[in-house]
Design a protein around this motif. Structure first.
Motif, short mmCIF file in Angstrom:
data_model
loop_
_atom_site.label_atom_id
_atom_site.label_comp_id
_atom_site.label_asym_id
_atom_site.label_seq_id
_atom_site.Cartn_x
_atom_site.Cartn_y
_atom_site.Cartn_z
N SER A 289 65.41 50.14 66.06
CA SER A 289 64.92 51.35 65.40
C SER A 289 65.32 52.59 66.18
O SER A 289 65.16 52.66 67.40
N GLU A 290 65.82 53.60 65.47
CA GLU A 290 66.21 54.86 66.10
C GLU A 290 65.08 55.88 66.07
O GLU A 290 65.24 57.01 66.54
N ASP A 291 63.93 55.47 65.54
CA ASP A 291 62.82 56.41 65.35
C ASP A 291 61.71 56.27 66.38
O ASP A 291 60.75 57.04 66.35
N ILE A 292 61.84 55.29 67.28
CA ILE A 292 60.76 55.05 68.23
C ILE A 292 61.27 55.02 69.66
O ILE A 292 62.47 54.84 69.91
N HIS A 293 60.35 55.23 70.58
CA HIS A 293 60.65 55.12 72.02
C HIS A 293 59.84 53.96 72.57
O HIS A 293 58.63 53.87 72.34
N ILE A 294 60.50 53.06 73.27
CA ILE A 294 59.85 51.86 73.81
C ILE A 294 59.90 51.90 75.33
O ILE A 294 60.95 52.16 75.92
N THR A 295 58.77 51.63 75.95
CA THR A 295 58.73 51.59 77.41
C THR A 295 57.68 50.58 77.84
O THR A 295 57.12 49.85 77.02
N SER A 296 57.42 50.52 79.15
CA SER A 296 56.48 49.54 79.69
C SER A 296 55.91 50.05 81.00
O SER A 296 56.57 50.81 81.72
N SER A 297 54.68 49.64 81.30
CA SER A 297 54.08 50.00 82.58
C SER A 297 53.68 48.78 83.39
O SER A 297 53.32 48.91 84.56
N LEU A 298 53.75 47.59 82.77
CA LEU A 298 53.41 46.34 83.43
C LEU A 298 54.30 45.22 82.89
O LEU A 298 54.81 45.33 81.77
N PRO A 299 54.48 44.13 83.62
CA PRO A 299 55.26 43.01 83.08
C PRO A 299 54.66 42.51 81.77
O PRO A 299 53.44 42.33 81.65
N GLY A 300 55.52 42.29 80.77
CA GLY A 300 55.06 41.79 79.49
C GLY A 300 54.46 42.83 78.57
O GLY A 300 54.19 42.56 77.40
N ASN A 301 54.26 44.03 79.07
CA ASN A 301 53.67 45.12 78.31
C ASN A 301 54.74 45.85 77.49
O ASN A 301 55.84 46.06 77.95
#
Length: 273
Positions: A178-190
């Motif tokens: 998707s070009e409409d969202i931003h995906i990130t993480s702060s913990l493993p598996g998150n």
């Protein structure tokens, strides 16, 4: 040029290993910087409901960047400020997809976190201690049908506390299309999902514009993927010693780990010296 604003991440950065406690050394350093006229902001992926107790440990806190930059909170005026939210037509199919792939998605809306009642018993992560999990649960609003409850509502963020290892790669790769969202993480598996263009740096830029503060006058601290943008943006950016190599390479400075009061040491060296 002097530093006028300090912004720090919470987990793995300002907080001790319990994800709940700010050390006395960190509190003292932030307080002394405030006495010199420096503003203090917390920049977190959490909602205000989940992190208000932490702000209470640091009484001089002025602002909070919430949900990775989707909203902010002016602590002095007690005002929640929506910045960029995900429309229902965007977040709803993502939410359905996550549930179909055995994820436990919670929705951040209007400063609170929401979860379907039948998913509450599965809300946990092997990377988070029970005390912190219970603290997170205590701030959840459980509803029978989240899609109906928030129908046509714009939201701040979708948060998946932990994705089963067998699904994590596939889910992440599918979402990245998707070009409409931003995906990130702060913990493993998150997995943390916001509208494209939303991150902690985006919210700090908005805040600094209102305060007439440049990025050269901002000190930030972080340790995880959801801190990368603000570590690139601020002149005085510090990665924690406990951060991944990629995060440490992004920042301009390295400070000690979160369990060794790295935030305080950065403030003491460059503001309180």
């Amino acid at each position: 040029m002097s530093i006028k604003l300090i912004a720090t991440d919470l987990d793995g950065t300002l907080l001790q290993g319990d994800h709940l406690t700010v050390s006395k050394q960190n509190i003292d350093a932030i307080t002394h910087a405030s006495e010199k006229g420096v503003l203090f902001a917390i920049a977190t992926g959490r909602t205000w409901g989940v992190m208000s107790n932490i702000a209470g440990q640091v009484p001089v806190t002025n602002y909070a960047v919430l949900s990775n930059g989707a909203s902010a909170y002016d602590i002095n005026s007690r005002k929640l400020i929506p910045l960029r939210e995900m429309p229902f037509k965007l977040w709803h199919p993502i939410y359905i997809y996550l549930k179909q792939n055995n994820c436990i998605p919670e929705i951040y809306y209007n400063g609170k976190s929401y979860l379907e009642q039948n998913l509450l018993s599965s809300y946990k992560s092997p990377y988070i201690k029970e005390d912190f999990t219970n603290e997170l649960k205590s701030h959840l609003t459980a509803v029978d049908n989240l899609e109906n409850y928030l129908v046509n509502k714009p939201i701040e963020k979708i948060n998946v506390l932990f994705t089963p290892e067998e699904n994590c790669g596939q889910v992440y790769d599918t979402l990245k299309i998707s070009e409409d969202i931003h995906i990130t993480s702060s913990l493993p598996g998150n997995i943390e999902i916001t509208l494209k263009g939303v991150n902690k740096a985006y919210a700090l830029k908005r805040l600094c514009l209102d305060l007439d503060i440049s990025n050269e006058e901002v000190m930030v601290f972080g340790d995880a993927d959801n801190d990368i943008e603000m570590l690139k943006w601020a002149k005085w950016s510090f990665a924690m010693e406990n951060a991944d190599k990629k995060i440490r390479k992004t920042a301009h400075f390295i400070t000690d780990s979160n369990t060794k009061d790295g935030v305080a040491k950065g403030i003491e060296k460059y503001i309180l010296k």
